[in-house]
Design an enzyme around this catalytic site. Structure first.
Site, PDB file in Angstrom:
ATOM      1  N   ARG A 147      -2.612 -16.151  14.164  1.00  0.00           N
ATOM      2  CA  ARG A 147      -2.621 -15.145  15.218  1.00  0.00           C
ATOM      3  C   ARG A 147      -4.015 -15.159  15.816  1.00  0.00           C
ATOM      4  O   ARG A 147      -5.026 -15.202  15.087  1.00  0.00           O
ATOM      5  CB  ARG A 147      -2.311 -13.765  14.610  1.00  0.00           C
ATOM      6  CG  ARG A 147      -2.089 -12.692  15.636  1.00  0.00           C
ATOM      7  CD  ARG A 147      -0.794 -12.870  16.373  1.00  0.00           C
ATOM      8  NE  ARG A 147      -0.541 -11.748  17.272  1.00  0.00           N
ATOM      9  CZ  ARG A 147       0.137 -11.864  18.403  1.00  0.00           C
ATOM     10  NH1 ARG A 147       0.618 -13.040  18.789  1.00  0.00           N
ATOM     11  NH2 ARG A 147       0.341 -10.804  19.157  1.00  0.00           N
ATOM     12  N   TYR A 207      -5.943 -14.609   3.939  1.00  0.00           N
ATOM     13  CA  TYR A 207      -6.473 -13.420   4.623  1.00  0.00           C
ATOM     14  C   TYR A 207      -7.604 -12.829   3.770  1.00  0.00           C
ATOM     15  O   TYR A 207      -7.456 -11.775   3.171  1.00  0.00           O
ATOM     16  CB  TYR A 207      -5.311 -12.429   4.768  1.00  0.00           C
ATOM     17  CG  TYR A 207      -5.462 -11.273   5.724  1.00  0.00           C
ATOM     18  CD1 TYR A 207      -6.683 -10.833   6.193  1.00  0.00           C
ATOM     19  CD2 TYR A 207      -4.334 -10.591   6.153  1.00  0.00           C
ATOM     20  CE1 TYR A 207      -6.777  -9.764   7.063  1.00  0.00           C
ATOM     21  CE2 TYR A 207      -4.415  -9.523   7.022  1.00  0.00           C
ATOM     22  CZ  TYR A 207      -5.639  -9.106   7.473  1.00  0.00           C
ATOM     23  OH  TYR A 207      -5.715  -8.038   8.324  1.00  0.00           O
ATOM     24  N   ARG A 264      -7.532  -2.054  19.339  1.00  0.00           N
ATOM     25  CA  ARG A 264      -8.642  -1.156  19.020  1.00  0.00           C
ATOM     26  C   ARG A 264      -9.763  -1.302  20.028  1.00  0.00           C
ATOM     27  O   ARG A 264      -9.873  -2.334  20.708  1.00  0.00           O
ATOM     28  CB  ARG A 264      -9.172  -1.343  17.596  1.00  0.00           C
ATOM     29  CG  ARG A 264      -9.283  -2.757  17.111  1.00  0.00           C
ATOM     30  CD  ARG A 264      -9.510  -2.808  15.570  1.00  0.00           C
ATOM     31  NE  ARG A 264      -9.491  -4.178  15.098  1.00  0.00           N
ATOM     32  CZ  ARG A 264      -9.442  -4.571  13.846  1.00  0.00           C
ATOM     33  NH1 ARG A 264      -9.446  -3.684  12.881  1.00  0.00           N
ATOM     34  NH2 ARG A 264      -9.413  -5.847  13.511  1.00  0.00           N
ATOM     35  N   ARG A 324      -4.434   8.250   0.331  1.00  0.00           N
ATOM     36  CA  ARG A 324      -4.976   9.136  -0.701  1.00  0.00           C
ATOM     37  C   ARG A 324      -4.749  10.595  -0.338  1.00  0.00           C
ATOM     38  O   ARG A 324      -4.613  10.930   0.849  1.00  0.00           O
ATOM     39  CB  ARG A 324      -6.462   8.826  -0.953  1.00  0.00           C
ATOM     40  CG  ARG A 324      -7.362   8.857   0.250  1.00  0.00           C
ATOM     41  CD  ARG A 324      -8.819   8.664  -0.155  1.00  0.00           C
ATOM     42  NE  ARG A 324      -9.228   7.266  -0.170  1.00  0.00           N
ATOM     43  CZ  ARG A 324      -9.918   6.669   0.798  1.00  0.00           C
ATOM     44  NH1 ARG A 324     -10.281   7.342   1.877  1.00  0.00           N
ATOM     45  NH2 ARG A 324     -10.261   5.410   0.700  1.00  0.00           N
ATOM     46  N   ASP A 330     -11.308 -11.192   2.938  1.00  0.00           N
ATOM     47  CA  ASP A 330     -12.440 -10.427   3.460  1.00  0.00           C
ATOM     48  C   ASP A 330     -13.735 -11.145   3.081  1.00  0.00           C
ATOM     49  O   ASP A 330     -13.737 -12.060   2.249  1.00  0.00           O
ATOM     50  CB  ASP A 330     -12.426  -9.014   2.878  1.00  0.00           C
ATOM     51  CG  ASP A 330     -11.383  -8.141   3.574  1.00  0.00           C
ATOM     52  OD1 ASP A 330     -11.120  -8.357   4.769  1.00  0.00           O
ATOM     53  OD2 ASP A 330     -10.834  -7.235   2.918  1.00  0.00           O
ATOM     54  N   ARG A 342      -3.280  -3.331   2.432  1.00  0.00           N
ATOM     55  CA  ARG A 342      -4.733  -3.329   2.656  1.00  0.00           C
ATOM     56  C   ARG A 342      -5.251  -1.919   2.945  1.00  0.00           C
ATOM     57  O   ARG A 342      -6.421  -1.640   2.753  1.00  0.00           O
ATOM     58  CB  ARG A 342      -5.083  -4.235   3.851  1.00  0.00           C
ATOM     59  CG  ARG A 342      -4.986  -5.714   3.568  1.00  0.00           C
ATOM     60  CD  ARG A 342      -5.168  -6.523   4.837  1.00  0.00           C
ATOM     61  NE  ARG A 342      -6.439  -6.309   5.507  1.00  0.00           N
ATOM     62  CZ  ARG A 342      -7.575  -6.962   5.248  1.00  0.00           C
ATOM     63  NH1 ARG A 342      -7.592  -7.870   4.300  1.00  0.00           N
ATOM     64  NH2 ARG A 342      -8.664  -6.710   5.935  1.00  0.00           N
ATOM     65  N   GLU A 350      -9.927  -5.069  21.886  1.00  0.00           N
ATOM     66  CA  GLU A 350      -9.405  -6.197  21.103  1.00  0.00           C
ATOM     67  C   GLU A 350      -7.912  -6.363  21.393  1.00  0.00           C
ATOM     68  O   GLU A 350      -7.108  -5.497  21.058  1.00  0.00           O
ATOM     69  CB  GLU A 350      -9.651  -5.882  19.619  1.00  0.00           C
ATOM     70  CG  GLU A 350      -9.420  -7.035  18.688  1.00  0.00           C
ATOM     71  CD  GLU A 350      -9.890  -6.710  17.264  1.00  0.00           C
ATOM     72  OE1 GLU A 350     -11.007  -6.154  17.069  1.00  0.00           O
ATOM     73  OE2 GLU A 350      -9.124  -6.993  16.331  1.00  0.00           O
TER      74      GLU A 350
END
Ligand code: FAD
Ligand code: UDP
Length: 371
Positions: free
Chosen positions: A251, A350, A282, A178, A352, A174, A302
């Site tokens: 989870r 999962y 985070r 680069r 988005d 995910r 979190e």
């Protein structure tokens, strides 16, 4: 078919249910949405606190590579030009994400893509040519030892509550890697946060749709089934079938929201904490998603959490055990004319938000083609 009060009962007012409802209305079909929570919107719901839209169920950034999905959501809300550029904190140092030239420079002092590529090759070592069977191998193959140890292993193992060797490889794919100095977390050409917040998107999708909150489908299943021709179920597929093939694993997360009397806590919307010893993954500072200038701020820590009844099933765990169980539920689901399953929990995937919009539109199209 006997005429019922509603063509569709939609269980769950998350993005999937809302997009499907909007489409049924276009087709002149009737629907009712019910949700067990006290509000609509599922996990994209935001609560306003001190003039700031707080993402109560985890930070959400809309991004897509599909122009048709972008055009679809832009009919209902305008998006700001927020670009997600999270930071990673590890042992007193800040690194840029996703893995890019800024990250490589901070890690190894390299300045050019050529130097970075040579360093990554050295770091990947014997993993460069393997066919990865788990997340650890996939991460070592993609980025090598240092990035794995500093930025992936600790975060991943606390996020998922298991060893990186026991997780599927796709999770780490995910995150882009680069060789440019570009901190945009996503490769997608379209990205942003709805101006006015996600609730506006939900309200506009549901304009003219009948909704009931604080209502659990299972408390009155027979009645709800009797008032509609079809049920779109976007809750947990294993719960729907009363766990007859076993419980799927999820989870969960725990969110700790804090009001702070300061204008800016961390200078960025998202800062990841990548050490395993820090209990949260985070800290989100919500005002930065909408470039807010309020005098105070709200932050959310979190914490990853195990899942048990009464907690929210945030993430499916798509390992081989769960996949085997899921296949059985899917087969059972396919037999039914009355029940349709959609969304992150109904499909146990999962997804988005853009995947969710895409799939809900596809489903509506398929339904419209049926008599
Ligand atoms: P949900 O939003 O989960 O909605 C399901 C609804 O069904 C809920 O409201 C629930 O209360 C209701 N329900 C369930 N069972 C019953 C029942 N028995 N009776 C009545 N109601 C019921 N995606 C992105 O694109 N960008 C991001 O940045 C992003 N960040 C995320 C961060 C986190 C922490 C998480 C967990 C997910 C994130 N996602 C993100 C994914 C995104 O949340 C999902 O793609 C999307 O919200 C799924 O929508 P849904 O309608 O399938 O499910
Ligand atoms: N990940 C990581 N380090 C990070 C951020 C993410 O190792 O700093 C891993 C972790 O396993 C996570 C996965 O990459 O579950 C996907 O990250 P993403 O940001 O997409 O997670 P989400 O926002 O869906 O929780």
């Amino acid at each position: 078919m006997e005429r019922k009060k509603y063509d569709y009962l939609i269980v769950g007012s998350g993005l999937f249910g809302c997009v499907f409802a909007q489409q049924t209305k276009l087709l002149n079909r009737t629907c009712l949405i019910i949700d067990k929570r006290p509000h609509l919107g599922g996990n994209i719901y935001c609560k306003e606190m001190d003039g700031i839209n707080v993402h109560l169920y985890g930070a959400h950034i809309f991004h897509t590579d599909k122009k048709e999905i972008w055009d679809y959501v832009n009919q209902f809300v305008t998006f700001n030009n927020y670009i997600n550029s999270p930071l990673a904190y590890y042992k007193g140092k800040i690194y840029n994400l996703p893995f890019n030239m800024n990250t490589f420079h901070a890690l190894w002092g390299v300045n050019t893509p050529q130097e970075a590529k040579a360093k990554i090759e050295e770091q990947r070592g014997e993993f460069a040519n393997i066919d990865p069977v788990n997340l650890e191998e996939q991460a070592l193959k993609l980025c090598g030892r240092d990035i794995y140890e500093i930025l992936i292993k600790g975060y991943t193992e606390k996020q998922w509550g298991r060893d990186a060797k026991d997780l599927p490889p796709f999770i780490i794919r995910r995150i882009p890697m680069r060789f440019t100095y570009n901190n945009n977390y996503f490769d997608d050409p379209f990205q942003g946060i709805p101006i006015g917040g996600y609730n506006k998107l939900i309200d506009n999708l549901l304009d003219g749709i009948e909704t009931i909150t604080e209502t659990n489908y299972f408390d009155n299943k027979e009645y709800f089934d009797s008032i509609c021709n079809k049920v779109l179920f976007t809750g947990r597929i294993d719960e729907f079938f009363n766990y007859k093939f076993g419980e799927l694993e999820y989870r969960s997360l725990r969110f700790e929201h804090q009001h702070l009397d300061m204008q800016d806590y961390q200078g960025n919307a998202v800062v990841n904490y990548n050490e395993k010893e820090v209990p949260y993954t985070r800290i989100i500072e919500h005002k930065h998603f909408e470039f807010g200038s309020q005098p105070s701020t709200i932050i959310t820590k979190e914490y990853p959490d195990s899942f048990s009844e009464g907690k929210e099933p945030y993430y499916p765990i798509n390992d081989s055990r769960n996949k085997t169980i899921l296949e059985k539920y899917k087969k059972e689901a396919e037999q039914s004319q009355k029940y349709i399953f959609g969304g992150r929990l109904g499909q146990y995937a999962y997804y988005d938000m853009d995947d969710i919009v895409y799939q809900a539109l596809q489903l509506a199209k398929k339904e419209s083609e049926e008599k």
